[in-house]
Design a protein around this motif. Sequence first.
Motif, short mmCIF file in Angstrom:
data_model
loop_
_atom_site.label_atom_id
_atom_site.label_comp_id
_atom_site.label_asym_id
_atom_site.label_seq_id
_atom_site.Cartn_x
_atom_site.Cartn_y
_atom_site.Cartn_z
N LYS A 227 -25.78 27.21 -77.79
CA LYS A 227 -26.53 28.62 -77.98
C LYS A 227 -27.85 28.18 -78.24
N PRO A 228 -28.33 29.10 -77.97
CA PRO A 228 -30.01 28.60 -77.89
C PRO A 228 -30.81 28.49 -78.79
N TYR A 229 -31.73 27.47 -78.35
CA TYR A 229 -33.18 26.74 -78.89
C TYR A 229 -33.69 28.27 -79.93
N ASP A 230 -33.57 27.05 -81.07
CA ASP A 230 -34.93 28.55 -82.30
C ASP A 230 -36.31 28.03 -82.10
N LEU A 231 -36.89 28.86 -81.02
CA LEU A 231 -38.46 28.49 -80.68
C LEU A 231 -39.82 28.58 -81.59
N GLY A 232 -39.70 29.51 -83.01
CA GLY A 232 -40.27 29.41 -83.58
C GLY A 232 -40.52 31.17 -83.37
N GLU A 233 -42.37 30.85 -83.55
CA GLU A 233 -43.12 32.24 -83.28
C GLU A 233 -44.22 31.78 -81.95
N ASP A 234 -43.41 30.98 -80.66
CA ASP A 234 -43.70 30.61 -79.92
C ASP A 234 -45.54 30.30 -79.65
N GLU A 235 -45.62 29.73 -80.89
CA GLU A 235 -46.78 29.07 -81.33
C GLU A 235 -47.40 27.36 -80.36
N PHE A 236 -46.45 26.89 -79.66
CA PHE A 236 -47.13 25.89 -78.28
C PHE A 236 -46.79 26.31 -77.53
N HIS A 237 -47.46 25.95 -76.02
CA HIS A 237 -47.18 25.53 -74.62
C HIS A 237 -47.32 24.32 -74.69
N LEU A 238 -47.38 25.16 -72.98
CA LEU A 238 -47.72 23.27 -72.03
C LEU A 238 -48.63 24.50 -71.11
N ALA A 239 -49.36 24.18 -70.20
CA ALA A 239 -50.92 24.41 -69.44
C ALA A 239 -50.71 23.77 -68.50
N PHE A 240 -50.57 24.53 -67.11
CA PHE A 240 -51.03 24.65 -66.01
C PHE A 240 -51.56 24.86 -65.08
N ARG A 241 -52.49 24.13 -64.95
CA ARG A 241 -53.26 25.01 -63.77
C ARG A 241 -53.50 24.49 -62.20
N THR A 242 -53.65 25.96 -61.66
CA THR A 242 -53.31 26.43 -60.26
C THR A 242 -54.47 26.44 -59.21
N ASP A 243 -54.34 26.00 -58.01
CA ASP A 243 -55.45 25.85 -57.17
C ASP A 243 -55.94 27.49 -56.53
N ASP A 244 -54.63 27.75 -56.55
CA ASP A 244 -54.91 29.48 -56.50
C ASP A 244 -54.02 30.42 -57.17
N PHE A 245 -54.99 31.21 -58.29
CA PHE A 245 -54.58 31.47 -59.62
C PHE A 245 -54.11 33.20 -58.60
#
Length: 121
Positions: A63-81
């Motif tokens: 079964k899928p994981y309970d991720l709560g309220e999506d209040e966390f994340h990872l950030a990625f920087r891109t050179d071509d937004f």
Amino acid sequence: MEFTFAHNNFNVLDLQKSLAFYKEALGLEETRRIERPDFTIVYLGDGKTPHLLELTWLKDRTKPYDLGEDEFHLAFRTDDFEAAHAKHKAMGCICFENPAMGIYFITDPDNYWLEILPPAK
């Protein structure tokens, strides 16, 4: 005493689907793998920084994981937004955009949020 970042972990329901997503969406490559009878851990890297994303697949999880309220994340920087935005739009994985801040978020197959940032100024 000193501490440094090593990795972040996401538990995933379908390892192959997640690996394909992270390669296509963000260009992350497998750096190493730990195989055990009941789980697999795969470390992904960007080839430029030492930070890793650890994907953990518990083989009996159904079964899928309970991720709560999506209040966390990872950030990625891109050179071509603009190109990144177009790619992610075509993939259908953009879940939230904030034009005022100049950022947007995508979701992976397990609905983890990933922030996409423009080049640093």
